[in-house]
Design a protein around this motif. Structure first.
Motif, PDB file in Angstrom:
ATOM      1  N   LEU B 101       0.823  -1.200   0.000  1.00 31.47           N
ATOM      2  CA  LEU B 101       0.000   0.000   0.000  1.00 31.47           C
ATOM      3  C   LEU B 101       0.861   1.255   0.000  1.00 31.47           C
ATOM      4  N   ALA B 336      -5.074   5.455   0.875  1.00 34.76           N
ATOM      5  CA  ALA B 336      -6.322   4.704   0.874  1.00 34.76           C
ATOM      6  C   ALA B 336      -6.299   3.656  -0.224  1.00 34.76           C
ATOM      7  N   GLY B 337      -6.901   2.520   0.050  1.00 33.04           N
ATOM      8  CA  GLY B 337      -6.927   1.463  -0.941  1.00 33.04           C
ATOM      9  C   GLY B 337      -6.955   0.135  -0.245  1.00 33.04           C
ATOM     10  N   GLU B 338      -6.933  -0.916  -1.011  1.00 36.25           N
ATOM     11  CA  GLU B 338      -6.970  -2.242  -0.415  1.00 36.25           C
ATOM     12  C   GLU B 338      -6.002  -3.147  -1.154  1.00 36.25           C
ATOM     13  N   VAL B 339      -5.474  -4.072  -0.412  1.00 36.37           N
ATOM     14  CA  VAL B 339      -4.448  -4.957  -0.955  1.00 36.37           C
ATOM     15  C   VAL B 339      -4.664  -6.338  -0.362  1.00 36.37           C
ATOM     16  N   TYR B 340      -4.517  -7.360  -1.182  1.00 37.38           N
ATOM     17  CA  TYR B 340      -4.524  -8.736  -0.670  1.00 37.38           C
ATOM     18  C   TYR B 340      -3.176  -9.336  -1.014  1.00 37.38           C
ATOM     19  N   TYR B 353      -5.309  -9.325   3.915  1.00 36.02           N
ATOM     20  CA  TYR B 353      -6.088  -8.308   3.223  1.00 36.02           C
ATOM     21  C   TYR B 353      -6.093  -7.079   4.098  1.00 36.02           C
ATOM     22  N   LYS B 355      -7.200  -3.031   4.250  1.00 34.89           N
ATOM     23  CA  LYS B 355      -7.959  -1.964   3.606  1.00 34.89           C
ATOM     24  C   LYS B 355      -7.696  -0.704   4.400  1.00 34.89           C
ATOM     25  N   PRO B 362      -5.628   0.920  10.257  1.00 41.32           N
ATOM     26  CA  PRO B 362      -6.309   0.285   9.127  1.00 41.32           C
ATOM     27  C   PRO B 362      -7.819   0.288   9.319  1.00 41.32           C
ATOM     28  N   GLU B 363      -8.535   0.256   8.199  1.00 45.07           N
ATOM     29  CA  GLU B 363      -9.982   0.165   8.287  1.00 45.07           C
ATOM     30  C   GLU B 363     -10.408  -1.280   8.450  1.00 45.07           C
ATOM     31  N   ARG B 364      -9.685  -2.177   7.801  1.00 44.38           N
ATOM     32  CA  ARG B 364     -10.028  -3.594   7.932  1.00 44.38           C
ATOM     33  C   ARG B 364      -8.775  -4.388   7.669  1.00 44.38           C
ATOM     34  N   HIS B 366      -7.783  -8.491   7.392  1.00 48.86           N
ATOM     35  CA  HIS B 366      -8.313  -9.851   7.438  1.00 48.86           C
ATOM     36  C   HIS B 366      -7.198 -10.795   7.046  1.00 48.86           C
TER      37      HIS B 366
END
Lengths: 192, 406
Positions: B101, B336-340, B353, B355, B362-364, B366
């Motif tokens: 990120l 901002a963004g999401e990465v797996y 993961y 986000k 972090p917002e999320r 997992h």
């Protein structure tokens, strides 16, 4: 009801937009592109109603899809030549925040054991209506992932063979990964 | 048995058929062979398993929720506790996701050290797998031999990071601090003893008729079913699918290392055992190559707003002091963004993961735990076999409840 998104994707500006689609739905493709991006462009062309937005960021492709078409899309992605996403790595929910609209997301992480590429599918859900059709008919591994998303966020997967809590006890109240659920819970959990 | 005095919630069904041939019992959650707090609801017809349903959640501690309340660098200590037998792997998955990120470029020495430590950790994790798996099947000596070898690796990890099971050695942007003096020599001494130890395990188990009869043709899963159930790692490679994330989606410089991916085709407990035994030797190869690749250099990325400055620099230079203060108290903002980001953990595809909403927390977060997914295939593998086979199958899947329940 998922909405048509109208915020622009974080696209890398290194190519020509597909002339036939509006900008937010076009995968920015160029000559030296990976087979995945060309395959996704083909998907966009053939089944344009399924995908509402394509986001390309951090070397990953995310397709925002509407929940009515998720099962058809997954079946297509699993067998279509060039795509062949035969493994579902993960299904994750996310809560964007109590003030956001749409509030919840469900992310599907797909992987192809033949082509080694990955894709993310995203479904956006409002707070009032958190129903999503199940994809356990496409990949059996979705069973436990959907149970976990239900347990943590309260997203209900219609057609799931056994939708019950998986991590939390069966008589737990609330969905603990929602943003309005406090970190320490409401009261100590008691077995009696 | 009288059920009238028990308050049963509505969704449960009371089974009280004394003349039936089937019996429903709980295998676990307190049981030495379940490798943790796992409960299997088994419906047995004599010794034959009719249905085996895993009931998990006994070790659920809400780690994913905790991440959202901590800054990114504070989350690293939480990752240690997920798969507590492969903490460096968990660290790596999280740290690499955040680095993706941030768009950080990790220096070569840090990447080599990451590979070195992760492969040592893989060997240590497989030692626990082998020891407990063999112990469940009845081979008690192997348990002690495995833990003796594992002790050497834990001493190495402790020398580098200060912790045996909770090292938190990797940081966003590199590693915590450089390897101590004499570390390479100690690793070389350690891995020089391993081939003989692995031969010892082979002598004790691989040629052992009892072990073969307990594991061959037990817990079969075909390649298509394995992919459909999301199996990854040695459990998938035992069914003939040569998928290894280190080759499929290489990270941290793995594409430069020369190692094979062992694949077996029988799809039973024996095949998974053979895959892991061969993997031990491949990991040794990678460790040797990593030792050869170590060159002097920085171990943290050049990103003053993300990576803590040198301790000595902080005491003397004003900007280093300010950066240190801000990173520790406020954290750093991640775009901002999401990465797996998936890595090849010792049990399979360990994916992280993350986000981000643009802030310091972090917002999320997992974690796709391979044990979680591999365990979901247990009913498929175990139904129709006998109770003793279920024990062998649980061992062959190599589950860690910390990763399943988080």
């Amino acid at each position: 009801m998922t909405e048509d998104t109208n915020h622009s994707p974080n696209t890398a500006s290194n190519g020509v937009d597909a002339a036939s689609s509006p900008p937010s739905l076009a995968l920015v493709a160029s000559a030296g592109d990976s087979p995945l991006t060309t395959a996704v462009t083909t998907l966009q062309r053939e089944h344009s109603g399924w995908v509402t937005e394509i986001i390309q960021a951090f070397d990953e492709i995310t397709l925002v899809v509407s929940r009515e078409h998720i099962v058809e899309l997954c079946r297509f992605l699993k067998i279509a030549p060039g795509l062949e996403f035969n493994m579902l790595s993960d299904i994750t929910g996310a809560d964007r925040g109590t003030e956001e609209e749409p509030r919840f997301e469900v992310n599907y992480h797909l992987f192809s054991t033949a082509k080694y590429h990955r894709l993310r599918l995203k479904i956006l859900l409002n707070e009032e209506d958190t129903h999503v059709p199940t994809v356990t008919g496409v990949w059996r591994t979705a069973n436990w992932h959907e149970r976990e998303t239900f347990d943590m966020f309260g997203v209900i997967f219609d057609g799931h063979p056994d939708l019950r809590r998986i991590l939390l006890p069966d008589d737990w109240q609330g969905h603990s990964l929602r943003k309005d659920f406090p970190l320490r819970g409401y009261e100590p959990y008691s077995l009696t | 048995m009288s059920t009238s005095t028990v308050n049963v919630p509505a969704q449960f069904e009371v089974i009280d058929r004394p003349l039936d041939t089937q019996m429903t019992i709980s295998f676990g959650p307190q049981h030495p062979s379940t490798h943790g707090v796992l409960r299997l609801e088994m419906v047995l017809d004599g010794e034959m398993v009719v249905r085996a349903t895993p009931d998990i959640g006994y070790l659920h501690t809400g780690m994913e929720k905790l991440f959202e309340y901590k800054k990114y660098q504070q989350g690293i200590v939480i990752t240690d506790r997920m798969d507590y037998l492969n903490p460096l792997g968990n660290n790596l998955a999280y740290v690499m996701a955040v680095e993706k990120l941030l768009g950080l470029e990790i220096p070569e020495r840090a990447q080599v050290i990451r590979v070195l430590m992760c492969e040592l950790q893989r060997i240590a994790s497989h030692m626990v797998w082998l020891g407990t798996h063999a112990l469940d099947i009845g081979a008690m000596t192997v348990f002690f031999y495995c833990f003796r070898e594992r002790e050497k690796i834990l001493n190495l990890i402790e020398a580098a990071s200060g912790g045996r099971l909770t090292p938190s050695y990797f940081r966003i942007g590199g590693i915590m601090m450089d390897l101590p003096a004499g570390f390479e020599r100690r690793v070389q001494q350690c891995i020089d003893t391993f081939p003989r130890a692995f031969d010892e395990f082979n002598t004790l188990l691989t040629g052992n008729t009892i072990f073969q009869k307990r594991t061959q043709r037990v817990g079969y899963i075909s390649a298509e079913d394995a992919i459909d159930w999301g199996l990854t790692g040695p459990s998938l490679r035992g069914s003939g699918v040569g998928l290894d994330i280190r080759r499929a989606n290489p990270y941290s410089g793995y594409e430069q290392y020369d190692f094979e991916i062992p694949v077996e085709h029988d799809g039973d407990v024996w095949a998974r055992y053979m895959v892991r035994m061969r993997e031990l030797r491949e990991s040794l190869k990678i460790v040797k190559q990593a030792l050869g690749r170590l060159k002097p250099g920085p171990v943290k990325a050049d990103a003053p707003k993300v990576v803590l400055p040198d301790r000595e620099a902080m005491k003397v230079h004003m900007d280093a002091l300010i950066h240190h203060f801000l990173i520790v108290t406020e954290g750093f903002n991640v775009p901002a963004g999401e990465v797996y980001h998936p890595i090849e953990g010792s049990k399979g595809e360990l994916g992280c993961y993350v986000k981000s909403d643009g802030g310091p927390k972090p917002e999320r977060v997992h974690f796709r735990g391979p044990s979680f997914v591999n365990l979901s295939a247990l009913p498929h593998m175990a139904e129709g076999s006998m109770v003793a086979d279920v024990v062998a199958i649980i061992g062959s899947i190599d589950i860690v409840l910390g990763e399943i329940d988080r």
